[in-house]
Design a protein around this motif. Structure first.
Motif, PDB file in Angstrom:
ATOM      1  N   LEU A  24       0.821  -1.209   0.000  1.00 19.17           N
ATOM      2  CA  LEU A  24       0.000   0.000   0.000  1.00 19.17           C
ATOM      3  C   LEU A  24       0.857   1.263   0.000  1.00 19.17           C
ATOM      4  O   LEU A  24       0.496   2.268  -0.635  1.00 19.17           O
ATOM      5  N   SER A  25       1.998   1.238   0.674  1.00 19.22           N
ATOM      6  CA  SER A  25       2.860   2.421   0.708  1.00 19.22           C
ATOM      7  C   SER A  25       3.380   2.773  -0.682  1.00 19.22           C
ATOM      8  O   SER A  25       3.449   3.949  -1.067  1.00 19.22           O
ATOM      9  N   VAL A  26       3.735   1.748  -1.449  1.00 16.63           N
ATOM     10  CA  VAL A  26       4.206   1.993  -2.818  1.00 16.63           C
ATOM     11  C   VAL A  26       3.070   2.528  -3.683  1.00 16.63           C
ATOM     12  O   VAL A  26       3.267   3.425  -4.515  1.00 16.63           O
ATOM     13  N   LEU A  27       1.863   1.990  -3.492  1.00 21.26           N
ATOM     14  CA  LEU A  27       0.717   2.482  -4.249  1.00 21.26           C
ATOM     15  C   LEU A  27       0.431   3.943  -3.934  1.00 21.26           C
ATOM     16  O   LEU A  27       0.071   4.725  -4.828  1.00 21.26           O
ATOM     17  N   VAL A  28       0.579   4.327  -2.671  1.00 23.16           N
ATOM     18  CA  VAL A  28       0.377   5.735  -2.293  1.00 23.16           C
ATOM     19  C   VAL A  28       1.420   6.613  -2.983  1.00 23.16           C
ATOM     20  O   VAL A  28       1.104   7.685  -3.519  1.00 23.16           O
ATOM     21  N   LEU A  29       2.677   6.154  -3.003  1.00 27.11           N
ATOM     22  CA  LEU A  29       3.730   6.899  -3.692  1.00 27.11           C
ATOM     23  C   LEU A  29       3.419   7.030  -5.178  1.00 27.11           C
ATOM     24  O   LEU A  29       3.569   8.110  -5.777  1.00 27.11           O
ATOM     25  N   ALA A  30       2.969   5.924  -5.779  1.00 29.89           N
ATOM     26  CA  ALA A  30       2.631   5.950  -7.204  1.00 29.89           C
ATOM     27  C   ALA A  30       1.490   6.923  -7.482  1.00 29.89           C
ATOM     28  O   ALA A  30       1.500   7.640  -8.496  1.00 29.89           O
ATOM     29  N   GLN A  31       0.499   6.965  -6.580  1.00 25.87           N
ATOM     30  CA  GLN A  31      -0.609   7.893  -6.773  1.00 25.87           C
ATOM     31  C   GLN A  31      -0.160   9.346  -6.604  1.00 25.87           C
ATOM     32  O   GLN A  31      -0.708  10.256  -7.243  1.00 25.87           O
ATOM     33  N   ALA A  32       0.829   9.576  -5.756  1.00 25.31           N
ATOM     34  CA  ALA A  32       1.366  10.936  -5.616  1.00 25.31           C
ATOM     35  C   ALA A  32       1.964  11.424  -6.932  1.00 25.31           C
ATOM     36  O   ALA A  32       1.951  12.627  -7.227  1.00 25.31           O
ATOM     37  N   LEU A  33       2.476  10.494  -7.735  1.00 20.85           N
ATOM     38  CA  LEU A  33       3.054  10.865  -9.027  1.00 20.85           C
ATOM     39  C   LEU A  33       1.998  11.328 -10.031  1.00 20.85           C
ATOM     40  O   LEU A  33       2.342  11.828 -11.108  1.00 20.85           O
ATOM     41  N   HIS A  34       0.715  11.173  -9.681  1.00 15.74           N
ATOM     42  CA  HIS A  34      -0.343  11.729 -10.527  1.00 15.74           C
ATOM     43  C   HIS A  34      -0.190  13.241 -10.658  1.00 15.74           C
ATOM     44  O   HIS A  34      -0.649  13.835 -11.638  1.00 15.74           O
TER      45      HIS A  34
END
Length: 377
Positions: free
Chosen positions: A285-295
């Motif tokens: 989940l932490s990586v997914l949050v980081l990936a979503q920040a790249l939006h």
């Protein structure tokens, strides 16, 4: 500029997108469609964006009553989308989606050209109007996630119809006089379109939207398969758009210090990183949050910069058709190609390979922008 009336229009327009993008695929899955069929149906939304903006942009460039076009298209969007309540077969939904999206895609390029005319002298100021669309997206994606968790995906349908009705109501609040005004002659449209830097810019934007195919079509289904609830999925979508809003607020200051070419290229590079993170670490989940920040980069800085370049590349009477061409090639052809390949790749090669292909497309966009959009452009 009628700031609050335009902001309300953006709010409802992108709130509609906040239901379509995360939850439409879940609705299609709930009525029994396989991944290939879901990819094909989502691609129809993109295919209509190839033709619709060009048709409506040509009409707008040859008429003074541009708001009449926006109002009519918004009303017909509501009427045609109502067809989803009368059937759920593949061809019925395909016909309904083709019709409603043809009218739905009509209004935004006209409004975008209008806002850019008012904000062009202040690079980044466009984002302060556009951020209300992002807020609308967040509100709808968060509100509907918990509803679907409790009551099921059918509630996607009345939610979309209500938001489309809101688009039409706000189109009535914008007076015709706000959309009028003579514009200077700008030479032949074909000459502006075939300039090398313009061609490279449009190709890079097309590749960027191709890369979004697995994300826009299957991201919610992907996370659901890893045990994430609809509420968590909705929160991840919403967090991405919160980051997007932050970029919109900072763009005016950023573009006084950094070139458009540099911001655009960085957006493409970070998109490739984002798809690799999502494709390889879905259980974290932490990586997914980081990936979503790249939006913030893959949509926020990319779109704000692209709007500035469209406004500079297409001047005078070409502004509406320039917006239309940008939408048709990137979100239309690029989005449709992304949805189609992701449907087939998802079914045959799996999610990880699908996101690897997406990263490759974003990487290609970076190379095109860096090599062929010269600093002087």
């Amino acid at each position: 500029m009628p700031y609050w009336r335009l902001s309300g229009f953006y709010f409802f327009y992108f709130a509609t997108l906040g239901v379509l993008v995360p939850y439409w695929s879940l609705y299609l899955q709930s009525v029994g469609f396989a991944p290939v069929d879901i990819g094909n149906l989502v691609a129809i939304l993109m295919f209509s964006r190839i033709v619709a903006p060009v048709v409506w942009g040509w009409i707008a460039d040859h008429r003074e009553r541009r708001m009449a076009v926006v109002r009519l298209a918004s009303l017909l969007t509501v009427v045609t989308f109502g067809g989803v309540f009368f059937g759920a077969s593949f061809w019925w939904l395909a016909a309904v989606m083709l019709l409603f999206s043809f009218f739905w895609h009509a209004s935004l390029p006209l409004l975008e050209a209008f806002v850019m005319r008012h904000t062009a002298e202040r690079p980044g100021a466009y984002g302060r109007v556009r951020l209300w669309g992002s807020i609308g997206f967040i509100v709808s994606v968060l509100a509907l996630g918990s509803v679907i968790d409790v009551h099921g995906p059918w509630w996607v349908l009345p939610s979309l119809l209500s938001l489309m009705f809101g688009i039409w109501l706000f189109s009535l609040t914008l007076p015709e006089s706000e959309m009028k005004g003579t514009v200077e002659h700008a030479g032949r449209f074909r000459e502006a379109l075939l300039r090398p830097e313009v061609f490279a810019f449009l190709l890079a934007c097309l590749l960027m939207q191709v890369s979004h195919g697995p994300y826009y079509t299957f991201y919610s289904i992907y996370l659901e398969g890893y045990g994430y609830s609809k509420t968590v999925i909705g929160m991840l979508w919403a967090f991405a758009v919160v980051c997007e809003i932050g970029v919109f607020l900072l763009m005016q200051r950023l573009l006084t210090r950094v070139s458009l070419r540099a911001v655009l290229s960085a957006s493409f590079f970070l998109a490739a990183m984002r798809w690799l993170l999502i494709g390889h670490y879905p259980e974290n989940l932490s990586v997914l949050v980081l990936a979503q920040a790249l939006h913030a980069a893959t949509f926020g800085s990319f779109h704000a910069t692209a709007m500035q370049l469209v406004h500079r590349f297409f001047t005078g009477r070409h502004q509406h058709r320039g917006q239309a061409i940008y939408g048709s090639l990137s979100f239309g052809i690029g989005g449709a190609a992304g949805s189609l390949y992701s449907g087939h790749a998802w079914a045959t090669l799996g999610p990880t390979v699908s996101f690897n292909i997406a990263a490759g497309a974003a990487g290609a966009a970076f190379l095109v922008a860096w090599l062929f959009i010269k600093p002087k452009a």
